[in-house]
Design an enzyme around this catalytic site. Structure first.
Site, PDB file in Angstrom:
ATOM      1  CG  PHE A 128      17.898 -14.123  -3.026  1.00 29.30           C
ATOM      2  CD1 PHE A 128      18.279 -13.039  -3.792  1.00 29.30           C
ATOM      3  CD2 PHE A 128      18.373 -15.381  -3.376  1.00 29.30           C
ATOM      4  CE1 PHE A 128      19.129 -13.199  -4.879  1.00 29.30           C
ATOM      5  CE2 PHE A 128      19.215 -15.547  -4.475  1.00 29.30           C
ATOM      6  CZ  PHE A 128      19.594 -14.451  -5.225  1.00 29.30           C
ATOM      7  CE1 TYR A 222      26.719 -13.390  -5.257  1.00 28.51           C
ATOM      8  CE2 TYR A 222      27.725 -15.311  -4.245  1.00 28.51           C
ATOM      9  CZ  TYR A 222      26.612 -14.654  -4.709  1.00 28.51           C
ATOM     10  OH  TYR A 222      25.383 -15.259  -4.617  1.00 28.51           O
ATOM     11  CE  LYS A 223      24.079 -11.219  -3.842  1.00 25.72           C
ATOM     12  NZ  LYS A 223      22.979 -11.858  -3.102  1.00 25.72           N
TER      13      LYS A 223
END
Ligand code: PLP
Length: 421
Positions: A128, A222-223
């Site tokens: 990422f 938040y995933k």
């Protein structure tokens, strides 16, 4: 295999009841829980209570009476159960990017003492981007070189000169899964510390940092943890390493006694020193509701059951795409179960962005990730076993077939990109 067969699988699914823990818009197939988890039913009520009662009425006293001050550790302990860590080993703080900076800096300080001749930090180009950006800057500051390899097979040759190996367990583009235990062992055989990013693995599959013998880990809220947009992240350091060296953002919340207000910094023992500033009380309260949805799976087979269903759903999605749309899409995710996370990535010769937009217009929410040097443009579909059903996968592929057969993805309205893709 038809839709009725899949509805029968949903009826027999031990996790099916957990879908009730979420509010999902009627008629939508949400396959983006790997980017932003769905809203737990408990969250709105909990936030309302924190805002109106704890903040509105309790005001500053709530740091003690509602124990706001221990939220980072309390919710950290819950996350620890999802990642194979012990109580007192995980704290919630900041964003993944910031936490990565903190643990990588700590790892480099340990390496500088134990193996000063090693000057490389090794990662993957497919990592990422924020992980590479943070590591690149930190390496430049400390006189290290960041080497980002093209393929996992290229890693081993670099280990003899490496200080730290920094990997994301499940890659965000193709969903490829590293064998954390095997890779950590290989790194340790060469005297290399490991930093693992769990953003796309924790909550989607069983993670066992302790069994893997990992050194440092970070992950986001938040995933798959369903903590809400901008939810705080978390970090873990192997207990034997937690007290070695200060982390670089030595704020007062990581002090051994913050309210002594001493002008001299004295780090807390253990993971507490990785806190920096005042915790985001609203954010952590929402994150706790999200983590609780995963802990609720404990009574229905736990993360083993989550993993089994995740693999069944991703296998089904890839199989249906290949059967229904032969030659139209290439499945970019690994087909071997032990090499795949909880998503299916597809590529097509043209129009990946527009196809995703046309699907969204039909109520099937996936996302698009731009290619470039790292490979083709990707259509990404995440499955979240707590709320994704077998029939959802069927319906998503049905809509995808219609989008392709009708050619509607070529319409002008599907070509415009927003600020967030
Ligand atoms: C989502 C994700 C991030 C996000 O970092 P933030 O600082 O929370 O924005 C970082 N790394 C990986 C591997 C991710 O998947």
């Amino acid at each position: 295999m038809n839709r009725d067969d899949l509805a029968a699988l949903d009826s027999a699914d031990p996790l099916a009841l957990l879908r009730e823990l979420f509010t999902l818009p009627e008629g939508m197939v949400y396959l983006d829980g790997n980017s932003l988890g769905a809203l737990p039913r408990a969250t709105a009520q909990r936030l309302h209570d924190v805002v109106t009662r704890e903040w509105g009425e309790g005001l500053i006293g709530s740091w003690n009476t509602s124990d706001w001050i221990s939220l980072p550790r309390r919710v950290g302990d819950k996350i620890a159960r999802l990642v194979g860590a012990g109580p007192g080993e995980v704290v919630v703080a900041d964003s993944t990017s910031v936490n990565l900076y903190k643990v990588l800096a700590a790892a480099l300080s340990v390496a500088a003492e134990d193996a000063p001749d090693r000057r490389l930090v090794v990662s993957e180009r497919s990592n990422f981007p924020t992980d590479l950006y943070v590591a690149g800057r930190l390496c430049a500051e400390r006189g290290y070189e960041l080497v980002a390899v093209d393929a996992p097979a290229d890693i081993e040759a670099l280990l003899p000169g490496a200080a730290v190996l920094m990997l994301t367990q499940v890659g965000y583009r193709t969903g490829r899964l590293h064998d954390m235990t095997a890779v950590t062992r290989q790194a340790h055989d060469h005297g290399v510390l490991t930093v693992w990013d769990l953003c796309h693995s924790a909550g989607a599959l069983p993670v066992d940092l302790t069994a893997a013998g990992a050194d440092y880990a970070v992950g986001c809220g938040y995933k798959y943890l369903n903590g809400g947009p901008g939810s705080p992240a978390y970090l873990w350091v192997r207990p034997g390493l937690a007290d070695r060296f200060e982390q670089p953002i030595s704020g007062w919340m990581g002090h051994a006694a913050p309210f002594e207000m001493s002008p001299d910094y004295r780090p807390a023992e253990g993971i507490g020193r990785y806190l920096s500033g005042t915790p985001s009380v609203l954010g952590i309260a929402a994150l706790e509701c999200g983590v609780d949805t995963l802990l609720a799976a404990d009574e229905h087979g736990g993360l083993e059951a989550v993993r089994a269903k995740s693999l069944a759903l991703t296998r089904l999605l890839a199989d249906l795409v290949e059967q229904r749309l032969p030659g139209v899409f290439t499945v970019e995710s690994p087909r071997a179960d032990d090499e795949r996370g909880s998503q299916v990535s597809l590529s097509c010769p043209e129009g990946a962005f527009a196809v995703v937009q046309a699907l969204i217009a039909r109520g099937v929410i996936g996302d698009f990730r731009a290619g470039g040097e790292e490979g083709p443009d990707i259509l990404r579909f995440g499955v979240t076993p707590l709320y994704t059903r077998y029939v959802d996968v069927w319906d998503a592929v049905e809509q995808l077939s219609q989008v392709m057969e009708s050619g509607e993805w070529r319409e002008e309205r599907f070509a415009t990109r927003g600020a967030v893709t």
